[in-house]
Design a protein around this motif. Structure first.
Motif, PDB file in Angstrom:
ATOM      1  N   UNK B 286       0.758  -1.157  -0.087  1.00  0.00           N
ATOM      2  CA  UNK B 286       0.051  -0.036  -0.027  1.00  0.00           C
ATOM      3  C   UNK B 286       0.808   1.195   0.084  1.00  0.00           C
ATOM      4  N   UNK B 287       0.680   2.048  -0.990  1.00  0.00           N
ATOM      5  CA  UNK B 287       1.625   3.377  -1.016  1.00  0.00           C
ATOM      6  C   UNK B 287       0.880   4.453  -1.208  1.00  0.00           C
ATOM      7  N   UNK B 288       0.857   5.370  -0.062  1.00  0.00           N
ATOM      8  CA  UNK B 288      -0.018   6.479  -0.100  1.00  0.00           C
ATOM      9  C   UNK B 288       0.595   7.844   0.062  1.00  0.00           C
ATOM     10  N   UNK B 289       0.076   8.874  -0.480  1.00  0.00           N
ATOM     11  CA  UNK B 289       0.921  10.204  -0.349  1.00  0.00           C
ATOM     12  C   UNK B 289      -0.251  11.094  -0.318  1.00  0.00           C
ATOM     13  N   UNK B 290       0.237  12.307   0.466  1.00  0.00           N
ATOM     14  CA  UNK B 290      -0.603  13.430   0.503  1.00  0.00           C
ATOM     15  C   UNK B 290       0.409  14.738   0.392  1.00  0.00           C
ATOM     16  N   UNK B 291       0.152  15.735  -0.435  1.00  0.00           N
ATOM     17  CA  UNK B 291       0.859  17.030  -0.349  1.00  0.00           C
ATOM     18  C   UNK B 291      -0.088  18.315  -0.260  1.00  0.00           C
ATOM     19  N   UNK B 292       0.654  19.055   0.507  1.00  0.00           N
ATOM     20  CA  UNK B 292      -0.308  20.287   0.704  1.00  0.00           C
ATOM     21  C   UNK B 292       0.902  21.490   0.141  1.00  0.00           C
ATOM     22  N   UNK B 293       0.340  21.935  -1.054  1.00  0.00           N
ATOM     23  CA  UNK B 293       1.356  23.066  -1.454  1.00  0.00           C
ATOM     24  C   UNK B 293       0.905  24.472  -1.357  1.00  0.00           C
ATOM     25  N   UNK B 294       1.739  25.476  -1.109  1.00  0.00           N
ATOM     26  CA  UNK B 294       1.263  26.878  -1.470  1.00  0.00           C
ATOM     27  C   UNK B 294       2.494  27.577  -1.820  1.00  0.00           C
ATOM     28  N   UNK B 295       2.449  28.822  -2.077  1.00  0.00           N
ATOM     29  CA  UNK B 295       3.526  29.962  -2.317  1.00  0.00           C
ATOM     30  C   UNK B 295       4.299  29.327  -3.584  1.00  0.00           C
ATOM     31  N   UNK B 296       5.325  29.223  -3.832  1.00  0.00           N
ATOM     32  CA  UNK B 296       6.003  28.717  -4.985  1.00  0.00           C
ATOM     33  C   UNK B 296       6.600  27.332  -4.662  1.00  0.00           C
ATOM     34  N   UNK B 297       5.916  26.457  -3.755  1.00  0.00           N
ATOM     35  CA  UNK B 297       6.544  25.288  -3.590  1.00  0.00           C
ATOM     36  C   UNK B 297       6.397  24.365  -4.744  1.00  0.00           C
ATOM     37  N   UNK B 298       7.215  23.318  -4.535  1.00  0.00           N
ATOM     38  CA  UNK B 298       7.168  22.436  -5.775  1.00  0.00           C
ATOM     39  C   UNK B 298       7.204  20.998  -5.094  1.00  0.00           C
ATOM     40  N   UNK B 299       6.342  20.081  -5.558  1.00  0.00           N
ATOM     41  CA  UNK B 299       6.370  18.717  -4.890  1.00  0.00           C
ATOM     42  C   UNK B 299       6.100  17.856  -6.053  1.00  0.00           C
ATOM     43  N   UNK B 431      -2.080  18.411   9.792  1.00  0.00           N
ATOM     44  CA  UNK B 431      -2.800  19.029   8.342  1.00  0.00           C
ATOM     45  C   UNK B 431      -3.905  19.979   8.600  1.00  0.00           C
ATOM     46  N   UNK B 432      -4.244  20.097   9.578  1.00  0.00           N
ATOM     47  CA  UNK B 432      -5.490  21.029   9.769  1.00  0.00           C
ATOM     48  C   UNK B 432      -4.833  22.308  10.234  1.00  0.00           C
ATOM     49  N   UNK B 433      -4.015  22.174  10.816  1.00  0.00           N
ATOM     50  CA  UNK B 433      -3.251  23.392  11.318  1.00  0.00           C
ATOM     51  C   UNK B 433      -2.585  23.939  10.129  1.00  0.00           C
ATOM     52  N   UNK B 434      -2.032  23.542   9.200  1.00  0.00           N
ATOM     53  CA  UNK B 434      -1.108  23.647   8.155  1.00  0.00           C
ATOM     54  C   UNK B 434      -2.265  24.318   7.123  1.00  0.00           C
ATOM     55  N   UNK B 435      -3.420  23.605   7.016  1.00  0.00           N
ATOM     56  CA  UNK B 435      -4.379  24.375   6.133  1.00  0.00           C
ATOM     57  C   UNK B 435      -5.246  25.513   6.580  1.00  0.00           C
ATOM     58  N   UNK B 436      -5.034  25.638   7.846  1.00  0.00           N
ATOM     59  CA  UNK B 436      -5.285  26.874   8.464  1.00  0.00           C
ATOM     60  C   UNK B 436      -4.357  28.192   8.206  1.00  0.00           C
ATOM     61  N   UNK B 437      -3.287  27.598   7.878  1.00  0.00           N
ATOM     62  CA  UNK B 437      -2.225  28.705   7.759  1.00  0.00           C
ATOM     63  C   UNK B 437      -1.606  28.826   9.011  1.00  0.00           C
ATOM     64  N   UNK B 438      -1.668  28.062   9.966  1.00  0.00           N
ATOM     65  CA  UNK B 438      -0.882  28.276  11.166  1.00  0.00           C
ATOM     66  C   UNK B 438       0.319  27.472  11.176  1.00  0.00           C
TER      67      UNK B 438
END
Lengths: 251, 451
Positions: B286-299, B431-438
């Protein structure tokens, strides 16, 4: 409670509401009936604050406030509730979290502290019983995989949780079997108080056998063309809408 | 600067640093180093002309001048004091690395079952020579310069061995810390061997403790022997100034079961290479992944699942939320070899774009040479469902909160795949904190250098 004056609304270039006038007093139940395409659902969407519709003219006052100036969430917090004709499935959003957030946002608006977890669960169980809602559905995502009946019950359940002053039931009877119809109607009737009002939007008589209206309106081509007492329901059921169209043409 | 110049710089570095590079490790490691280096100078750093690097031009990040430290550097503070993990209710064996090296002041792990080895890669190459030589470099594929570059310059990292028939109850937590006064390039090499019928869980965290530019080329080989069960969770939480090229090579023997779970919370440029070879029958991956990007990030996630044996099962799901001007790549290569009958392989990549300027490139790549297989793949790029958003708002939930709920709901599926409850809860919070911009990527660090 609610006062609609000469309301015009369009979607894109198409004018759908062409001057709706309506006054709903506290404690009253109004039925809005009419053929398909008359603008019934548009009226409920405009009242709930859906942005796809442009209000081009007219006013709506809810308890003295300019309802059209408020965003959808503030209308809800002021006490307007719309039961959707087609409740939306929202995968990944847990039903309990959703309700807790909604209830607490309402409380925050009123300057109240969030409800403690225990009190919230108690409230939830109480209201669940009202519409015979299966407790197992609470752990699922909002409306995801719910049957038509379960979705409508969930609407009335949410209404019970949020205790609105004005409830707009948009085609709540569509897709309901007779048992679900009875349960949903009973829920609505139990929640009714002398201070709260209801607008029932429907195509058929069925629902109005259970939720008995004080005033019945016929919406046709974007206007309310006829207003009468509950006896109008039976007349419409018997004769359809054509006689109203004829009556209009004669005038 | 051109790719040629970068490659020339590495050549010079290799020649000048040869003595340090070859020091302290066993001969096999240096033999492989030599071979890898020669191959590297032929191919060089992959640029956009390389099909597998179309979405990520590595020459851009390798252009910068970095320091390279070819021997272990002491930190001026005790990292055990600086860094404390804040996953509550989770008792772990904690291992720190610093700038690619096994941290010299790691506390001794108590309560490890007999025969379990946790040490530096250097130490393992000498003290556990047979084990090391049996596995080191056996699971890598050198189809790009990144792997060879790591093998050419790797000196240290961690080594973990769990012998047969051992169930390791506690999670082993590895925290890769980057901390330096000036821009730094590092190479870390890790080896994990889980013996027959054994079970182990890993939580790997990538953090940066300084606000200089870092470029890490990390490579981990994982061997799950017959009937082994391995959970490998990775949480990438760095700064916009960090570039991370992380390769994980998983080899699975028969009846083994591996869960590989990567959450990219933050980082400047992150390229994940996840190679999985199902070598024995009935292996499950099982291979799972999640990425949360903003600004000029590159993933950019590149995954390669090689069904090299019959009756294996693989499931892959990557999801991401993209904001601002960030860019994302996903490549999902699945190869089913001619004799790998009764294979099941499923793949999904779903992206949620919450700005008009974010970009995603997604590419499934299925190569199926057997006839009795069940395979599926799907990729979506979408926006927040406006109907659902209105539904939430019509219940009194503010537009911003409603949007947040929708985005969080999207990520929930991947978070739900974490099999360890305290980690699952903690990742959900982050993840929640990250999405809330904290800011979440600096929470666990006492230095608070960004504040």
């Amino acid at each position: 409670m609610l006062e609609i004056k000469d309301l015009h609304a369009k979607v894109g270039d198409k004018e759908i509401l062409k001057g709706v006038n309506l006054v709903v007093k506290p404690g009253e139940v109004h039925a809005i009936m009419g053929p398909n395409g008359a603008g019934k659902s548009t009226l409920s969407s405009v009242l709930a604050g859906r942005e796809v519709f442009d209000v081009t003219k007219g006013e709506v006052h809810f308890q003295g406030k300019d309802l059209l100036a408020l965003p959808a969430e503030d209308r809800a917090r002021e006490g307007v509730f719309m039961s959707f004709q087609y409740p939306v499935e929202i995968p990944g959003v847990n039903t309990v979290n959703f309700l807790k957030t909604a209830v607490n946002e309402h409380r925050k608006y009123k300057g109240l502290e969030p409800l403690a977890a225990g009190a919230f669960l108690k409230l939830m169980r109480e209201k669940q019983a009202l519409v015979e809602m299966d407790a197992k559905l609470m752990n699922r995502s909002v409306n995801e995989g719910f049957s038509g009946g379960e979705k409508k019950k969930n609407e009335i359940f949410q209404m019970a949780m949020l205790e609105p002053k004005l409830s707009i039931l948009d085609e709540t009877d569509s897709g309901l079997d007779i048992d679900a119809l009875r349960i949903v109607s009973q829920g609505v009737n139990t929640l009714k108080t002398p201070e709260t009002s209801t607008i029932v939007i429907t195509h058929y008589q069925r629902l109005l056998d259970y939720i008995v209206p004080d005033v019945v309106h016929v919406l046709y081509d974007g206007r309310i063309v006829k207003t009468a007492g509950r006896e109008l329901v039976a007349e419409l059921e018997e004769k359809g809408y054509d006689w109203i169209k004829k009556e209009l043409e004669e005038h | 600067m051109s790719v040629e110049k970068i490659n020339k710089d590495f050549q010079d570095l290799f020649v000048q640093g040869k003595e340090l590079l070859y020091n302290g490790v066993n001969d096999l490691m240096n033999e492989k180093r030599e071979i890898a280096f020669n191959r590297f100078i032929e191919g060089g750093i992959p640029d956009k002309k390389n099909e597998n690097y179309k979405n990520t031009d590595l020459s851009k990040i390798y252009e910068r001048d970095y320091n390279v430290v070819l021997n272990y550097h002491r930190q001026d503070v005790d990292l055990n004091d600086v860094f404390t993990c804040d996953v509550p209710n989770l008792d772990t064996h904690l291992v720190l690395t610093t700038n690619g090296w096994y941290y010299a002041r790691n506390h001794e792990l108590s309560g490890l079952p007999d025969g379990v080895i946790v040490c530096s890669l250097q130490e393992a190459s000498i003290k556990h020579k047979d084990l090391f030589e049996k596995h080191y470099g056996k699971y890598t594929i050198s189809d790009n310069g990144v792997t060879d570059l790591n093998t050419a310059f790797a000196q240290d990292g961690y080594f973990i061995y769990v012998p047969e028939n051992v169930i390791l109850e506690k999670t082993i937590q590895i925290v890769n810390l980057m901390r330096a006064n000036a821009d730094l390039m590092s190479f870390q090499r890790n080896l994990i061997i889980i013996g027959k019928n054994s079970q182990a869980k890993f939580m790997v965290c990538d953090h940066a403790l300084s606000s200089v530019n870092f470029l890490s080329n990390n490579l981990t080989e994982i061997c799950a022997e017959e009937n082994a069960v391995v959970d490998y969770y990775q949480l990438q939480s760095q700064t916009l100034k960090c570039s991370l090229v992380d390769s994980v090579f998983v080899n699975q023997e028969k009846n083994s079961n591996v869960l590989n779970h990567t959450v990219t919370l933050y980082g400047g440029l992150i390229r994940n290479n996840i190679f999985t070879k199902l070598s024995g029958e009935n292996a499950e991956n099982h291979t799972y992944g999640m990425y949360l990007t903003d600004s000029v990030q590159h993933v950019d996630n590149y995954t390669y699942i090689d069904h090299a044996s019959a009756k294996c099962f693989s499931k892959e799901n990557f999801k991401g939320v993209l904001d601002d001007k960030s860019t994302v790549g996903f490549t999902g290569r699945i190869e089913v070899r001619p004799d790998s009958q009764q294979t099941e392989a499923y793949q999904n990549n779903n992206n949620l774009l919450i700005s008009d300027d974010a970009k995603v490139f997604t590419k499934p790549q299925l190569v199926i040479d057997a006839d009795d297989v069940k395979c599926s793949h799907g990729a979506t790029v979408g926006q927040i469902d406006e109907d659902a958003l209105f539904y939430l708002r019509s219940r009194g939930i503010g537009a911003k909160e409603a949007r947040m709920m929708m985005v969080f709901a999207f990520t929930n599926e991947i978070i739900g795949k974490i099999r360890i409850e305290p980690i699952r809860e903690r990742v959900a919070q982050l993840v929640e904190k990250r999405l809330r911009g904290e800011d979440s990527h600096c929470d666990a660090c006492k230095l608070q250098c960004n504040k």
